[in-house]
Design a protein around this motif. Structure first.
Motif, PDB file in Angstrom:
ATOM      1  N   ASN A 170       0.801  -1.223   0.000  1.00 48.22           N
ATOM      2  CA  ASN A 170       0.000   0.000   0.000  1.00 48.22           C
ATOM      3  C   ASN A 170       0.833   1.271   0.000  1.00 48.22           C
ATOM      4  OD1 ASN A 170      -3.001  -0.892   0.546  1.00 48.22           O
ATOM      5  ND2 ASN A 170      -1.723  -2.148   1.903  1.00 48.22           N
ATOM      6  N   HIS A 171       0.261   2.312  -0.635  1.00 46.04           N
ATOM      7  CA  HIS A 171       0.723   3.692  -0.495  1.00 46.04           C
ATOM      8  C   HIS A 171      -0.367   4.432   0.282  1.00 46.04           C
ATOM      9  CE1 HIS A 171       3.978   4.290  -3.748  1.00 46.04           C
ATOM     10  NE2 HIS A 171       3.770   2.994  -3.655  1.00 46.04           N
ATOM     11  N   PRO A 172      -0.066   4.978   1.457  1.00 42.80           N
ATOM     12  CA  PRO A 172      -1.097   5.732   2.178  1.00 42.80           C
ATOM     13  C   PRO A 172      -1.464   7.014   1.445  1.00 42.80           C
ATOM     14  CG  PRO A 172       1.028   5.950   3.261  1.00 42.80           C
ATOM     15  CD  PRO A 172       1.211   4.928   2.192  1.00 42.80           C
ATOM     16  N   ASP A 173      -2.685   7.494   1.654  1.00 42.37           N
ATOM     17  CA  ASP A 173      -3.126   8.742   1.031  1.00 42.37           C
ATOM     18  C   ASP A 173      -2.266   9.910   1.511  1.00 42.37           C
ATOM     19  OD1 ASP A 173      -5.045   7.319  -0.223  1.00 42.37           O
ATOM     20  OD2 ASP A 173      -6.675   7.903   1.118  1.00 42.37           O
ATOM     21  N   LEU A 174      -2.051  10.896   0.625  1.00 38.50           N
ATOM     22  CA  LEU A 174      -1.241  12.063   0.941  1.00 38.50           C
ATOM     23  C   LEU A 174      -2.069  13.330   0.783  1.00 38.50           C
ATOM     24  CD1 LEU A 174       2.032  11.129  -0.989  1.00 38.50           C
ATOM     25  CD2 LEU A 174       1.639  10.937   1.463  1.00 38.50           C
ATOM     26  N   LEU A 175      -2.062  14.193   1.836  1.00 29.20           N
ATOM     27  CA  LEU A 175      -2.752  15.479   1.790  1.00 29.20           C
ATOM     28  C   LEU A 175      -4.200  15.321   1.319  1.00 29.20           C
ATOM     29  CD1 LEU A 175       0.088  17.667   0.213  1.00 29.20           C
ATOM     30  CD2 LEU A 175      -0.438  17.319   2.632  1.00 29.20           C
ATOM     31  N   ASN A 176      -4.857  14.285   1.848  1.00 30.33           N
ATOM     32  CA  ASN A 176      -6.258  14.001   1.525  1.00 30.33           C
ATOM     33  C   ASN A 176      -6.490  13.699   0.047  1.00 30.33           C
ATOM     34  OD1 ASN A 176      -7.105  14.441   4.224  1.00 30.33           O
ATOM     35  ND2 ASN A 176      -7.119  16.660   3.863  1.00 30.33           N
ATOM     36  N   ILE A 177      -5.431  13.314  -0.638  1.00 33.05           N
ATOM     37  CA  ILE A 177      -5.533  12.925  -2.048  1.00 33.05           C
ATOM     38  C   ILE A 177      -5.364  11.411  -2.138  1.00 33.05           C
ATOM     39  CG2 ILE A 177      -4.447  13.081  -4.335  1.00 33.05           C
ATOM     40  CD1 ILE A 177      -3.652  15.912  -3.658  1.00 33.05           C
ATOM     41  N   LYS A 178      -6.303  10.768  -2.840  1.00 28.87           N
ATOM     42  CA  LYS A 178      -6.215   9.326  -3.000  1.00 28.87           C
ATOM     43  C   LYS A 178      -4.937   8.973  -3.765  1.00 28.87           C
ATOM     44  CE  LYS A 178      -9.960   7.057  -3.614  1.00 28.87           C
ATOM     45  NZ  LYS A 178     -11.201   6.466  -4.180  1.00 28.87           N
ATOM     46  N   ASN A 179      -4.150   8.087  -3.185  1.00 30.45           N
ATOM     47  CA  ASN A 179      -2.812   7.802  -3.703  1.00 30.45           C
ATOM     48  C   ASN A 179      -2.871   6.694  -4.753  1.00 30.45           C
ATOM     49  OD1 ASN A 179      -0.062   7.721  -4.042  1.00 30.45           O
ATOM     50  ND2 ASN A 179       0.394   7.682  -1.860  1.00 30.45           N
ATOM     51  N   GLU A 180      -3.272   7.045  -5.953  1.00 34.65           N
ATOM     52  CA  GLU A 180      -3.330   6.067  -7.032  1.00 34.65           C
ATOM     53  C   GLU A 180      -1.929   5.553  -7.366  1.00 34.65           C
ATOM     54  OE1 GLU A 180      -7.181   7.430  -9.678  1.00 34.65           O
ATOM     55  OE2 GLU A 180      -5.167   7.941 -10.367  1.00 34.65           O
ATOM     56  N   ILE A 181      -1.810   4.248  -7.554  1.00 33.75           N
ATOM     57  CA  ILE A 181      -0.546   3.674  -8.012  1.00 33.75           C
ATOM     58  C   ILE A 181      -0.622   3.570  -9.529  1.00 33.75           C
ATOM     59  CG2 ILE A 181       0.957   1.644  -7.962  1.00 33.75           C
ATOM     60  CD1 ILE A 181       0.152   1.178  -5.115  1.00 33.75           C
ATOM     61  N   ASN A 182       0.078   4.474 -10.191  1.00 37.62           N
ATOM     62  CA  ASN A 182      -0.050   4.548 -11.650  1.00 37.62           C
ATOM     63  C   ASN A 182       1.020   3.759 -12.393  1.00 37.62           C
ATOM     64  OD1 ASN A 182       1.968   6.608 -10.916  1.00 37.62           O
ATOM     65  ND2 ASN A 182       1.907   7.151 -13.082  1.00 37.62           N
ATOM     66  N   MET A 183       2.083   3.298 -11.685  1.00 41.77           N
ATOM     67  CA  MET A 183       3.119   2.512 -12.338  1.00 41.77           C
ATOM     68  C   MET A 183       3.664   1.454 -11.392  1.00 41.77           C
ATOM     69  SD  MET A 183       5.384   4.935 -14.840  1.00 41.77           S
ATOM     70  CE  MET A 183       5.727   3.493 -15.844  1.00 41.77           C
ATOM     71  N   VAL A 184       3.913   0.254 -11.918  1.00 39.61           N
ATOM     72  CA  VAL A 184       4.641  -0.795 -11.189  1.00 39.61           C
ATOM     73  C   VAL A 184       5.710  -1.338 -12.133  1.00 39.61           C
ATOM     74  CG1 VAL A 184       2.707  -1.439  -9.707  1.00 39.61           C
ATOM     75  CG2 VAL A 184       3.015  -2.608 -11.897  1.00 39.61           C
ATOM     76  N   SER A 185       6.884  -1.683 -11.579  1.00 39.50           N
ATOM     77  CA  SER A 185       7.980  -2.131 -12.434  1.00 39.50           C
ATOM     78  C   SER A 185       8.934  -3.037 -11.660  1.00 39.50           C
ATOM     79  CB  SER A 185       8.752  -0.921 -12.984  1.00 39.50           C
ATOM     80  OG  SER A 185       9.830  -1.331 -13.792  1.00 39.50           O
ATOM     81  N   TRP A 186       9.118  -4.277 -12.165  1.00 40.68           N
ATOM     82  CA  TRP A 186      10.094  -5.192 -11.599  1.00 40.68           C
ATOM     83  C   TRP A 186      11.494  -4.853 -12.113  1.00 40.68           C
ATOM     84  CZ3 TRP A 186       9.052  -8.394  -7.726  1.00 40.68           C
ATOM     85  CH2 TRP A 186       7.756  -8.878  -7.548  1.00 40.68           C
ATOM     86  N   SER A 187      12.496  -5.020 -11.254  1.00 44.26           N
ATOM     87  CA  SER A 187      13.875  -4.888 -11.698  1.00 44.26           C
ATOM     88  C   SER A 187      14.223  -6.070 -12.597  1.00 44.26           C
ATOM     89  CB  SER A 187      14.824  -4.846 -10.494  1.00 44.26           C
ATOM     90  OG  SER A 187      14.835  -6.105  -9.836  1.00 44.26           O
ATOM     91  N   PRO A 188      15.249  -5.959 -13.457  1.00 46.34           N
ATOM     92  CA  PRO A 188      15.598  -7.052 -14.373  1.00 46.34           C
ATOM     93  C   PRO A 188      15.919  -8.364 -13.672  1.00 46.34           C
ATOM     94  CG  PRO A 188      16.680  -5.028 -15.057  1.00 46.34           C
ATOM     95  CD  PRO A 188      16.054  -4.748 -13.730  1.00 46.34           C
TER      96      PRO A 188
END
Length: 555
Positions: free
Chosen positions: A183-201
């Motif tokens: 999880n990413h907690p919400d910041l400054l009352n803004i919903k913390n959308e996870i817009n990118m995920v990336s595995w290392s090689p």
């Protein structure tokens, strides 16, 4: 023509620098004093010395030696003589020459009949090619998501959700068998959308990106390793921190370094193991006093930058003035703990914003394109100022369909003999090029050519389709494409299986159509947001917004 010892030493010194052997270059200069060759009288000569000059001279010398030895029938048993004789033997081998001649010279009647000298049958065109376009159903579904990524070596999928959580799912026998939520907690009352995920090689780290360009690093089992942010603001500044998002995550091949770019055009280099900061390269503002060049830069200032790794410690980065800068990551000296990142060169770039940039790891050709004028340029490491321009009409490109809309994909197709490039534009034109000669191998309007589909599925032919996603399979044989209706199509770009038929023919092998209700279809929030192949090129994960995301199986 002659070459003095000082001039030869200078070329060797230049080679050490170009190859990144900084310590060797320093030591060699201390002993030979070759850098003293750089003075005013030699300025005109030095300007004409292109990168890779020493290697080019050595290669030409070897070719000359081969020709000389062949002419003299020299058979001296020296190291170079043995190498030369082996090359001559390879070139003059009877079977080799016969095979090459059979491929190069054929009677017109043999080509028309689809036969070579050994009576091998070949495909001659769409009418004689047997293939099937398959409509497939989903194998699995998972939550609506903005981004997804497969683990590099196993069937483990990570995806980010709009509610600030990401899921790591293990798959076995077509089923989810284990999952971990992070999880990413919400910041400054803004919903913390996870817009990118990336595995290392190497798969030892998963990066997730959320609001305000916050990046979190996780172990594969979901344990938090580090938290970082690309927005570095003065704590005393009165201005509010502007909300920004990570737009690109680029790992080098070993995973030692990772580059992130945010929507404010801040480019940051991180340690790929600890996620500690190496260097941030701030967004360059164009110079208002620079005349036309400054105006052009201002026009593109709102465009997002792009980057590309050139080697383990060198990368290219676009600039606000449509150019390309080359950077080198220098190993820390004794007693210094931090890396240094320094600009070492540049390319002139384009007249308009550069949207994509990709390197061919084998030929070291760099391709760039602009989504404004649809120019495609191929840059060679042997010349810093000239490029091969594609997407232009020429005598060797008869039948070429020019890209007339933004280019959404540039893909290097693995080939041991040639540098093969596929370019795909929004209106559905796929061009496959020989990027060394500029010749067009394929040029097809994918969804307008009925022959690209098997007879039972030609109802998918469309003149109004717009494409937004494209991704090449790891084996280089299949290109997956997503359109504005959320439909996914998979195209056969394995050129070995085509033969001599029309260049406009490209097989569509798989189609997946999502189940979108009429009420959902009218909503602008429904769409395909990400598309990823697994490591075996057998499954596709598709992240959808507004409906369930899916995994489809490609046979």
């Amino acid at each position: 023509m002659s070459l003095t010892s000082q001039e030869l030493n200078y070329l060797i010194w230049r080679y050490f620098q170009e190859a990144g052997y900084d310590l060797s270059a320093f030591t060699f200069d201390r002993q030979s004093q070759c850098s003293k060759y750089e003075h005013a009288e030699n300025e005109r000569i030095i300007e004409k010395i292109a990168p890779g000059c020493l290697v080019d001279l050595v290669q030409k010398g070897i070719l000359y030696t081969i020709a000389e030895a062949d002419a003299k029938d020299d058979s001296d048993y020296t190291l170079l003589g043995a190498l030369v004789q082996q090359e001559i033997t390879n070139l003059s081998d009877t079977n080799f020459s016969k095979t090459k001649n059979q491929k190069r010279f054929q009677l017109k009647s043999e080509v028309e009949n689809g036969k070579q000298g050994d009576d091998m049958e070949l495909d001659n065109g769409p009418d004689n090619v047997s293939f099937e376009t398959k409509e497939v159903s989903k194998l699995l579904d998972f939550s609506s998501s903005l981004s997804c990524d497969w683990y590099p070596t196993s069937e483990v999928l990570a995806y980010g959700k709009p509610n600030g959580s990401a899921i790591i799912n293990a798959i076995n026998d077509g089923k989810f068998v284990e999952s971990v939520e992070i999880n990413h907690p919400d910041l400054l009352n803004i919903k913390n959308e996870i817009n990118m995920v990336s595995w290392s090689p190497l798969g030892n780290l998963l990066l997730t990106a959320g609001a305000f360009s916050e990046i979190r690093a996780w172990s594969p089992d979901g344990r938090l390793k580090n938290i970082a942010n690309t927005v570095f603001e003065d704590i005393n500044a009165e201005n509010e921190i502007k909300q920004s998002l990570i737009t690109n995550i680029l790992w080098n091949k070993s995973g030692k370094f990772v580059i992130t770019i945010d929507s404010a055009n801040n480019t940051t280099v991180w340690d790929g193991v600890t996620l500690s900061l190496v260097r941030q390269i701030k967004n360059e503002e164009p110079n208002d006093s620079a005349g036309a060049a400054g105006a052009a830069g201002a026009a593109g200032a709102g465009a997002v930058q792009t980057a590309c790794w050139l080697s383990e410690d060198k990368f290219a980065l676009t600039t606000a003035t449509q150019g390309i800068k080359i950077y080198d990551i220098i190993q820390p000296h004794v007693g210094v703990n931090s890396f240094e990142v320094q600009p070492i060169g540049s390319l002139p770039g384009h007249q308009n914003h550069i949207s994509l940039m990709k390197l061919n790891e084998f030929s070291k050709l760099l391709v760039t394109c602009s989504d404004f004028d649809y120019e495609i340029k191929v840059w060679s490491s042997s010349s810093a100022h000239t490029s091969l321009d594609l997407n232009v009409k020429s005598e060797k490109n008869q039948g070429l369909k020019l890209h007339g809309s933004p280019i959404i994909g540039l893909h290097w197709i693995p080939n041991t003999e040639k540098s093969i490039l596929a370019s795909l534009s929004m209106e559905g034109i796929l061009n496959i090029w020989d990027a060394e000669s500029g010749e067009t191998i394929k040029s097809s309007e994918l969804f307008k050519n009925a022959d690209n589909f098997s007879a039972d599925l030609r109802h998918h032919v469309s003149k109004d389709v717009l494409l937004f996603n494209s991704v090449l399979s790891p084996n280089g044989k299949l290109l997956a494409v997503g359109d504005d209706f959320g439909k996914i199509s998979v195209w056969d770009v394995n050129l070995e299986g085509y033969g001599y038929e029309d260049k406009s023919f490209v097989r569509c092998v798989v189609i997946y159509t999502p189940d979108i209700a009429e009420s959902e279809e009218r909503e602008s929030t429904v769409g395909l947001s990400d598309l990823r192949w697994d490591h075996e090129s057998k499954m596709l994960a598709a992240s959808y917004i507004g409906i369930e995301s899916v995994i489809i199986s490609i046979v």
